[in-house]
Design a protein around this motif. Structure first.
Motif, PDB file in Angstrom:
ATOM      1  N   LEU A  31       0.871  -1.202  -0.048  1.00 26.94           N
ATOM      2  CA  LEU A  31      -0.086  -0.070  -0.071  1.00 26.94           C
ATOM      3  C   LEU A  31       0.918   1.325  -0.079  1.00 26.94           C
ATOM      4  O   LEU A  31       0.270   2.156  -0.765  1.00 26.94           O
ATOM      5  N   LEU A  32       1.836   1.242   0.701  1.00 25.28           N
ATOM      6  CA  LEU A  32       3.010   2.344   0.870  1.00 25.28           C
ATOM      7  C   LEU A  32       3.389   2.686  -0.762  1.00 25.28           C
ATOM      8  O   LEU A  32       3.601   3.770  -1.067  1.00 25.28           O
ATOM      9  N   LEU A  33       3.704   1.600  -1.417  1.00 20.52           N
ATOM     10  CA  LEU A  33       4.262   1.514  -2.697  1.00 20.52           C
ATOM     11  C   LEU A  33       3.140   2.221  -3.577  1.00 20.52           C
ATOM     12  O   LEU A  33       3.494   3.193  -4.329  1.00 20.52           O
ATOM     13  N   LEU A  34       1.962   1.730  -3.542  1.00 19.19           N
ATOM     14  CA  LEU A  34       1.049   2.141  -4.524  1.00 19.19           C
ATOM     15  C   LEU A  34       0.537   3.617  -4.132  1.00 19.19           C
ATOM     16  O   LEU A  34       0.510   4.431  -5.176  1.00 19.19           O
ATOM     17  N   VAL A  35       0.622   4.316  -2.915  1.00 19.27           N
ATOM     18  CA  VAL A  35       0.295   5.298  -2.485  1.00 19.27           C
ATOM     19  C   VAL A  35       1.625   6.487  -3.154  1.00 19.27           C
ATOM     20  O   VAL A  35       1.579   7.583  -3.609  1.00 19.27           O
ATOM     21  N   SER A  36       2.830   5.840  -2.924  1.00 14.61           N
ATOM     22  CA  SER A  36       4.015   6.772  -3.179  1.00 14.61           C
ATOM     23  C   SER A  36       4.073   6.879  -4.651  1.00 14.61           C
ATOM     24  O   SER A  36       4.279   7.739  -5.331  1.00 14.61           O
ATOM     25  N   MET A  37       3.770   5.780  -5.532  1.00 12.82           N
ATOM     26  CA  MET A  37       3.665   5.782  -7.077  1.00 12.82           C
ATOM     27  C   MET A  37       2.303   6.556  -7.563  1.00 12.82           C
ATOM     28  O   MET A  37       2.367   6.829  -8.768  1.00 12.82           O
ATOM     29  N   LYS A  38       1.476   6.831  -6.868  1.00 12.55           N
ATOM     30  CA  LYS A  38       0.252   7.363  -7.155  1.00 12.55           C
ATOM     31  C   LYS A  38      -0.327   6.685  -8.254  1.00 12.55           C
ATOM     32  O   LYS A  38      -0.860   6.958  -9.132  1.00 12.55           O
ATOM     33  N   TRP A  39      -0.491   5.467  -7.652  1.00 13.88           N
ATOM     34  CA  TRP A  39      -1.225   4.624  -8.778  1.00 13.88           C
ATOM     35  C   TRP A  39      -2.609   4.670  -8.957  1.00 13.88           C
ATOM     36  O   TRP A  39      -3.528   5.031  -8.176  1.00 13.88           O
ATOM     37  N   ARG A  40      -2.906   5.085 -10.153  1.00 14.92           N
ATOM     38  CA  ARG A  40      -4.202   5.660 -10.553  1.00 14.92           C
ATOM     39  C   ARG A  40      -5.334   4.952 -10.212  1.00 14.92           C
ATOM     40  O   ARG A  40      -6.454   5.426  -9.869  1.00 14.92           O
ATOM     41  N   PRO A  41      -5.474   3.512 -10.435  1.00  9.75           N
ATOM     42  CA  PRO A  41      -6.831   2.669  -9.698  1.00  9.75           C
ATOM     43  C   PRO A  41      -7.100   2.937  -8.353  1.00  9.75           C
ATOM     44  O   PRO A  41      -8.273   3.212  -7.844  1.00  9.75           O
ATOM     45  N   LEU A  42      -5.749   3.317  -7.502  1.00 10.52           N
ATOM     46  CA  LEU A  42      -6.091   3.616  -5.944  1.00 10.52           C
ATOM     47  C   LEU A  42      -6.584   4.821  -5.790  1.00 10.52           C
ATOM     48  O   LEU A  42      -7.624   5.210  -4.902  1.00 10.52           O
ATOM     49  N   LEU A  43      -5.915   5.627  -6.678  1.00 10.63           N
ATOM     50  CA  LEU A  43      -6.328   7.161  -6.485  1.00 10.63           C
ATOM     51  C   LEU A  43      -8.048   7.346  -6.875  1.00 10.63           C
ATOM     52  O   LEU A  43      -8.565   8.217  -6.328  1.00 10.63           O
ATOM     53  N   THR A  44      -8.155   6.723  -7.965  1.00  9.13           N
ATOM     54  CA  THR A  44      -9.657   6.570  -8.338  1.00  9.13           C
ATOM     55  C   THR A  44     -10.590   6.176  -7.448  1.00  9.13           C
ATOM     56  O   THR A  44     -11.624   7.012  -7.160  1.00  9.13           O
ATOM     57  N   LEU A  45     -10.233   5.316  -6.753  1.00  3.04           N
ATOM     58  CA  LEU A  45     -11.172   4.449  -5.816  1.00  3.04           C
ATOM     59  C   LEU A  45     -11.159   5.723  -4.276  1.00  3.04           C
ATOM     60  O   LEU A  45     -12.245   5.596  -3.899  1.00  3.04           O
ATOM     61  N   ASP A  46      -9.963   5.916  -4.012  1.00  2.00           N
ATOM     62  CA  ASP A  46      -9.833   7.000  -2.893  1.00  2.00           C
ATOM     63  C   ASP A  46     -10.970   8.013  -3.121  1.00  2.00           C
ATOM     64  O   ASP A  46     -11.778   8.368  -2.460  1.00  2.00           O
ATOM     65  N   GLY A  47     -10.920   8.770  -4.559  1.00  2.00           N
ATOM     66  CA  GLY A  47     -11.662   9.875  -4.865  1.00  2.00           C
ATOM     67  C   GLY A  47     -13.082   9.535  -4.790  1.00  2.00           C
ATOM     68  O   GLY A  47     -13.911  10.384  -4.447  1.00  2.00           O
ATOM     69  N   ASP A  48     -13.255   8.384  -5.464  1.00  2.00           N
ATOM     70  CA  ASP A  48     -14.841   8.107  -5.395  1.00  2.00           C
ATOM     71  C   ASP A  48     -15.634   7.871  -4.238  1.00  2.00           C
ATOM     72  O   ASP A  48     -16.716   8.501  -3.826  1.00  2.00           O
ATOM     73  N   ILE A  49     -14.765   7.302  -3.111  1.00  2.00           N
ATOM     74  CA  ILE A  49     -15.250   6.972  -1.926  1.00  2.00           C
ATOM     75  C   ILE A  49     -15.251   8.425  -1.065  1.00  2.00           C
ATOM     76  O   ILE A  49     -16.294   8.733  -0.346  1.00  2.00           O
ATOM     77  N   ALA A  50     -14.244   9.279  -1.081  1.00  2.00           N
ATOM     78  CA  ALA A  50     -14.223  10.440  -0.601  1.00  2.00           C
ATOM     79  C   ALA A  50     -15.449  11.321  -0.895  1.00  2.00           C
ATOM     80  O   ALA A  50     -15.880  12.151  -0.147  1.00  2.00           O
ATOM     81  N   ARG A  51     -15.470  11.507  -2.255  1.00  2.00           N
ATOM     82  CA  ARG A  51     -16.533  12.172  -2.635  1.00  2.00           C
ATOM     83  C   ARG A  51     -17.927  11.952  -2.243  1.00  2.00           C
ATOM     84  O   ARG A  51     -18.791  12.675  -1.757  1.00  2.00           O
ATOM     85  N   THR A  52     -18.130  10.619  -1.977  1.00  2.00           N
ATOM     86  CA  THR A  52     -19.450  10.109  -1.555  1.00  2.00           C
ATOM     87  C   THR A  52     -19.610  10.472  -0.179  1.00  2.00           C
ATOM     88  O   THR A  52     -20.774  10.912   0.313  1.00  2.00           O
ATOM     89  N   THR A  53     -18.454  10.214   0.711  1.00  2.00           N
ATOM     90  CA  THR A  53     -18.790  10.428   2.164  1.00  2.00           C
ATOM     91  C   THR A  53     -18.809  12.078   2.258  1.00  2.00           C
ATOM     92  O   THR A  53     -19.446  12.322   3.402  1.00  2.00           O
ATOM     93  N   HIS A  54     -18.077  12.725   1.649  1.00  2.00           N
ATOM     94  CA  HIS A  54     -18.295  14.108   1.756  1.00  2.00           C
ATOM     95  C   HIS A  54     -19.614  14.676   1.443  1.00  2.00           C
ATOM     96  O   HIS A  54     -20.009  15.444   2.167  1.00  2.00           O
ATOM     97  N   ARG A  55     -20.201  14.191   0.404  1.00  2.00           N
ATOM     98  CA  ARG A  55     -21.581  14.753   0.305  1.00  2.00           C
ATOM     99  C   ARG A  55     -22.536  14.322   1.532  1.00  2.00           C
ATOM    100  O   ARG A  55     -23.295  15.078   1.810  1.00  2.00           O
ATOM    101  N   TRP A  56     -22.209  13.178   1.955  1.00  2.00           N
ATOM    102  CA  TRP A  56     -23.148  12.798   3.295  1.00  2.00           C
ATOM    103  C   TRP A  56     -22.710  13.726   4.383  1.00  2.00           C
ATOM    104  O   TRP A  56     -23.713  13.965   5.080  1.00  2.00           O
ATOM    105  N   ALA A  57     -21.712  13.910   4.661  1.00  2.15           N
ATOM    106  CA  ALA A  57     -21.266  14.757   5.633  1.00  2.15           C
ATOM    107  C   ALA A  57     -21.776  16.235   5.540  1.00  2.15           C
ATOM    108  O   ALA A  57     -22.272  16.789   6.673  1.00  2.15           O
TER     109      ALA A  57
END
Length: 235
Positions: A31-57
């Protein structure tokens, strides 16, 4: 039912904890490697979840305010460290000085690892046009999630070592699980961490606990002045 003792007459001290630490090291480093490399699928998943929970908040201010209280006061890293300090004082009063020093040292190592990784990865936090909370420093790993995992994990091990009753063990286990999971979810809900920050905090926190338990078998006075065996389980 309780967890089996960490070690047995046929197993070297701390061997099971060392194995757990090694197993946790693999996903933590990945996970540390993927975050450091800015692996796009991980960033996309992070963004989708974060935007959803932010709307709820934003749409549920009452829940958001409750989560802010929980994350800033109940499950704050300094609250967790204070809980660890109380445990250290309790151990010292009982005469288990080496165990108190080990517990304080394990928590300090966890904090140092967390801060070092934050500085090394230097991941930006989520940015919102309508934030519901704010936080400072780099995002990965989540300090709240990692600190809660380290402190709760070590205190559970300590309770097990002192052979607490069945009722106390179960209550402590539930409180620890709710605290570790809950603080991670509040950080995502409040929009101050990406989901992978929280996951990283949980993995690294669990790995720190396992490493600490593995090394305790070789710590001076590992059976303590109280005479309690390190591998004892609650009865």
């Amino acid at each position: 039912m309780y967890p089996a003792p960490l070690d047995s007459p046929t197993r070297p001290p701390g061997s099971r904890a060392a194995l757990v630490a090694a197993l946790l090291c693999v996903p933590s480093l990945l996970l540390l490697l993927l975050v450091s490399m800015k692996w796009r699928p991980l960033l996309t998943l992070d963004g989708d979840i974060a935007r959803t929970t932010h709307r709820w908040a934003v749409s549920d201010p009452d829940t958001t305010q409750t989560f802010r209280v929980l994350t800033d006061w109940v499950w704050d890293p300094w609250t967790m460290r204070a809980l660890c300090a109380v445990a250290c004082v309790w151990l010292a009063v009982r005469g288990a000085w080496w165990l108190a020093v080990w517990l304080a040292g394990a928590c300090a190592v966890g904090s140092a690892l967390q801060q070092s990784l934050k500085a090394a990865v230097d991941r930006p936090r989520p940015v919102w046009p309508d934030p519901v909370d704010s936080a400072h420093y780099a995002a990965f790993p989540s300090g709240h999630a990692m600190t809660a995992a380290v402190v709760c994990g070590l205190l559970l091990w300590l309770l097990r070592r002192y052979q607490v009753s069945t009722a106390v063990w179960r209550v402590a286990l539930v409180i620890a699980a709710v605290s570790v999971l809950g603080v991670g979810l509040t950080r995502i809900w409040l929009g101050v961490h990406w989901p992978s920050d929280v996951l990283g905090g949980w993995l690294l926190g669990a790995m720190t606990v396992a490493l600490a338990i593995a090394t305790y078998a070789y710590w001076p006075g590992s059976r303590g002045a109280d005479g309690t065996a390190a591998s004892a389980a609650p009865r």
